[in-house]
Each structure stands twice: as C-alpha cells, then as structure tokens.
Enzyme design. Structure first.
Site, short mmCIF file in Angstrom:
data_model
loop_
_atom_site.label_atom_id
_atom_site.label_comp_id
_atom_site.label_asym_id
_atom_site.label_seq_id
_atom_site.Cartn_x
_atom_site.Cartn_y
_atom_site.Cartn_z
N LYS A 1 3.83 -11.51 -1.26
CA LYS A 1 3.27 -10.94 -0.04
C LYS A 1 2.95 -9.45 -0.22
O LYS A 1 1.87 -8.97 0.12
CB LYS A 1 4.25 -11.12 1.12
CG LYS A 1 3.80 -10.45 2.40
CD LYS A 1 4.97 -10.19 3.36
CE LYS A 1 5.85 -9.05 2.85
NZ LYS A 1 6.83 -8.56 3.84
N LYS B 1 5.75 1.92 0.52
CA LYS B 1 6.45 0.69 0.14
C LYS B 1 5.59 -0.12 -0.84
O LYS B 1 6.11 -0.67 -1.82
CB LYS B 1 6.77 -0.15 1.39
CG LYS B 1 7.40 -1.52 1.11
CD LYS B 1 8.83 -1.41 0.60
CE LYS B 1 9.39 -2.77 0.17
NZ LYS B 1 9.86 -3.63 1.26
N SER C 1 7.95 -4.82 6.27
CA SER C 1 7.08 -4.42 5.15
C SER C 1 5.75 -5.14 5.31
O SER C 1 5.65 -6.34 5.04
CB SER C 1 7.73 -4.80 3.81
OG SER C 1 8.81 -3.96 3.54
#
Lengths: 298, 298
Positions: B242, B174, B99
């Site tokens: 993140k 995502k 990701s």
C-alpha cells in the site's frame, strides 16, 4: 604473536600509501614497489625501503601485501613475470587487499598454493579516511591458520578483520557490501528527491526518519552530501562501477539474478558516461534528480 | 502546556488500540469508536469510554485521532456521514495518524479548515512494538501553531514528533521513509543471497559489514530474520505494498520517476500474489531467493 616482521608492499595508490605508512609506524620493515615515484618517495621518507620490481618487494618478506585497482592488475602483479610470486619464498604469505572479483582471488590462490606460498584475499571498506586512520573493515578469505598468523599485521590497518570463508570469500563479502551500499544510496536518493519535489525541506525528512528503520550509515554519511549538493569523493563512482560489474559477473557465474543491482549498475554506467566517474558515489542521486528535474539541494 | 484533555479516537487496530491505551495511561479522557467489539471492550476496560459513531467520538473532544488503513478510509471516516468532522466542534483538531497518500491528507485538511476545525496528518513509524511502548516516530504535516498545541498529546505515543511541513508533509515523509526501507531490504536481500550461493556463511558477511557503510537499521533488524528464515511480522508486506503504491501515485502526480521503487513494487506485488501479504516485509528476500534457487537460511 606473529612472526611477521618484513613486509613487501606493492601498490601505493590512494589506499595503499597510507596503509604502508601505518605498517611502518607499527615498526614493521616495509619494502615497497610502485611505478609512481612521488608515492614511493613519501613512503621511503616515512621509513620504508623501495625496490624496482614486485618480485624484489617479495624477496625476503614474510608477508607481501598487494593493493591494486582490479582483478587483472592483481593477476599480473602477483602471477606475471617479475611478479610477487616469483620473489616470494615458500612459507611466506601473499595478502591481496585489492577489491576484485572472487574468481580472480581463487585463481591466484591456486597458483600460490602450487608454489607453497600462502594466500589471503583481504579487501577493505572505509575508503581513504579509514586507510589513513587505520580503521578499515577488512574482509578476509583463506585458511584459518594463515589468517591467524597474519591477523596481528591487520591491526595497524583496520578496526576489524573477519575471516569470511575460503579463498575469494573476502571479495565475495566486499561485493555483498558494495551491493548493499549502492542500493541504499539509490533508495535514499529516490526518497529525498520525492520529498523535495513535494515541497518539503529534505533536512526535516532526514531528521524525522533517521532514528527509525530507515536509518543507516548511508543516510547519515551521504544524505548531508546530497542536501548540500556536494559530490566530492569520498568513494568514486568509477570504482563502485567496477565493484557492481564484478558483483554481476560473479552473480552470473553463480546463476543468481540480481535485478536491483543490475538496474543500479545501469544508472551508474549512465553517470560515468556523463563524465561523473570521479564524483562520489552519492552522485547516484544526480540520476534521480535529472529524471525528476529537481535537485535535493536548494 | 496544552489545553487538550478530551480525546476522541477512531480506529482500534493493531496500532490504534495500544495508542489509545497509552493516552488513557497518560490520564487523558479518551472516547473511542470502532466496529470491532473486542478492541473497544479492551480499551474501555483500560479506562476509556465508547460511543457508536465517529461523530459521537468527536463530540466534546479537544482533539480527535483517527488511525485507519488507507486514504479512502480516512476520507470516509472523517468527511463521511456520521463522520468525525460532523461531530467536531470549531477550534478542535483532527489528527489523522493513518499512513495514506498526501493528496488525501490535503483534501481532508481543506474540508476541515472550511468548518473551522484544525487538522494535522501525523503518520507513524515503528510498528506494533513501538505503538505498545509509546516510542513511535511521528511525522507531522500542518500548521506550526496547531502542532505546538498538539505536541504534548504526542508524548505518550512517540519517541519523536517532527513537523515536516504543511498539510500532507507527514505522509510525504512517511512515503520517503517507506521507500528507503523497502529499497534497503531489497539490497540486503540481493547481497545475502549472492553470498550464500557463493558458499559463504551469511552470518560472517553480516558480522564483517555491519560496522561499515553497509550498516543500517534494516540490516540489523531484518538480516537476522532472513538468516533464520523467519518472516513472521513485524510489518506486513501487504501494508508496505500500500505504501509503495501511494509513493508511486504521489510520484506520478509530481512527475518524479522512481525506477528502483517501481521495480521493488513489482516484486512486492508478486509476493502478494504468492499469498505472502501477511508475511513480514523482510520476505522481499524470498523473491530473490526463489530466483536464485537458494535460501539465505540453511
């Protein structure tokens, strides 16, 4: 089984009118009052009776339902001159199904108790479609024994009725509900605007994420509206503005900072200023779209 | 049916290790590389082979999966010296399931194309439990023909795999997913903190609202954790930090202001500063709880 047979009903708006009709269909004797004549005529044609004041609607009723726009309206209609409490007999119960600040519910409850009249705050979720189909979610505050007595009357109105706590707890729960819904609409809006401006088809994003942790009733109900650019209500932004204001007033009373709700209230206020109070609350997406210079819909 | 039989796999972390084992169970020939010896030993014991470099894992492979923490890691492991692309044969496909920011995926894809190697970005949602059970949601970016060739390899890994668009589209999806999840967690947090400080039982609020528009997978999965005061991961705040950073970097590149996501990023940063990076992301509630001086749990 409940002893409630005769119901007074005050407030035949978008929500109140179909609710009163569902009670008539369930063979309650329903006596209504509203200043708006066509709504009254429609409920009378469905089998109800009409009277000329809130006090008269309460007279002889086992339970009196009020369904009004905001706290000051409930206070006036229930506690004011010629109001519900004036006509209500000791031992009857006033069920205020309006979505208002819990502090209003608590004040109204105290005045009712002082006159020997029971009280429940019982706001609903689900909007006009669920009011019509009798599948509202009913969030209730008050005493257990009163809730138990009134519960059968909720059956023609709602798919569920949950006693959430003492006076005001129904409306506190409704505010919590409205916070979750508004925040989630805003999150879905930011996500789909980002995806669209990145060149993706929002429908593919929707399909890819809806089954996972991002899945929600808001995404399922409001995502397709955003993708179609269709912001017809549904639930009006102006009403959600009221709920967020009541949530923040209540939070201030309780010394609970709500930074995300407050930010979204500002966004909602901006949309109302732009003349969008009558749009569906999914139009929160419009604010993000305008900032990004793009629309989720093609 | 796919011609993919031999798979190189680099990155045997919390997610990568069970994914590699599921591919072995599905009778692929899996050759792994990771610097962490116990993870490598476990996968070799399950029937895999191990090699000493990413390039060696790619040599002779039809497809090479990378599963790494962030964009710079993917770039180094795929494009760096001794990296995956060095060992990958023309006609093979590199599937980066990390990701990361979509801009990294696009840069890596361009370098792969230049060497005649196919590329997909294919980040996942569902966390360790779904990695173990092979029920991840896989969000894919790249070319349709490459997706079609690789799709059978996704079957032992995921419950769904959706091609969302060209290079980077998997990671953009995502990021959209992670925005929806973080914002919804924050909304649920504010709602339940308000209800608790108002004196309500959060469980009753949960029961009253979960079936309506406020209902969501976040509410169902994270609400009970907040009510229990249990913030064991699950999905770590540090990782969500993140993802939100990558979302905001991507949004800045695209000139998309995301005020709510930005606010929640600030909250998440504060929690990381408090040493909570290893807690579940539902601990976003801790920030609201601390401000209100109360906890959702008793």
């Amino acid at each position: 089984m409940s002893d409630i047979k005769n119901i007074g009903f005050v407030g035949l708006g978008i929500m109140g009118k179909p609710m009163a009709k569902n009670l008539i269909k369930a063979e309650y004797n329903v006596t209504v009052h509203d200043r708006v004549r066509p709504a009254v005529d429609e409920v009378v044609a469905a089998g109800g009776s009409s009277v000329e004041s809130s006090a008269a609607a309460a007279a002889g009723a086992d339970a009196i339902i009020t369904m009004l726009p905001d706290g000051p309206d409930s206070e006036l209609v229930i506690l004011g001159e010629g109001g519900v409490l004036e006509g209500a007999a000791p031992g009857s119960v006033i069920v205020d199904m309006s979505s208002i600040a819990p502090a209003f519910s608590q004040r109204i409850a105290a005045a009712c108790e002082a006159k020997g009249v029971d009280f429940l705050d019982a706001p609903v979720s689900g909007g006009e479609p669920m009011a019509i189909s009798g599948a509202l979610a009913i969030m209730v505050g008050g005493k257990q024994a009163v809730f138990d007595r009134v519960a059968p009357m909720f059956e023609p109105l709602g798919a569920s009725a949950v006693l959430c706590g003492d006076y005001g707890a129904g409306n506190t729960t409704k505010l919590a509900n409205q916070i979750m819904v508004a925040v989630n609409i805003a999150g879905v809006s930011e996500a789909l605007v980002l995806a669209k401006k990145a060149g993706l088809d929002p429908q593919k994003v929707f399909d890819a994420v809806k089954g996972g942790l991002a899945g929600s009733n808001v995404l399922n109900a409001k995502g397709p509206m955003m993708m179609a650019g269709n912001f017809a209500p549904g639930f009006r932004i102006g009403l959600h503005q009221k709920d967020l204001r009541n949530a923040l007033l209540t939070a201030t009373d309780l010394a609970v900072p709500l930074p995300i709700t407050a930010l979204i209230q500002q966004i909602v206020g901006s949309l109302v200023n732009q003349g969008k109070a009558q749009n569906d609350h999914s139009a929160i997406a419009n604010f993000i779209e305008d900032m990004a210079g793009t629309t989720i819909a093609d």
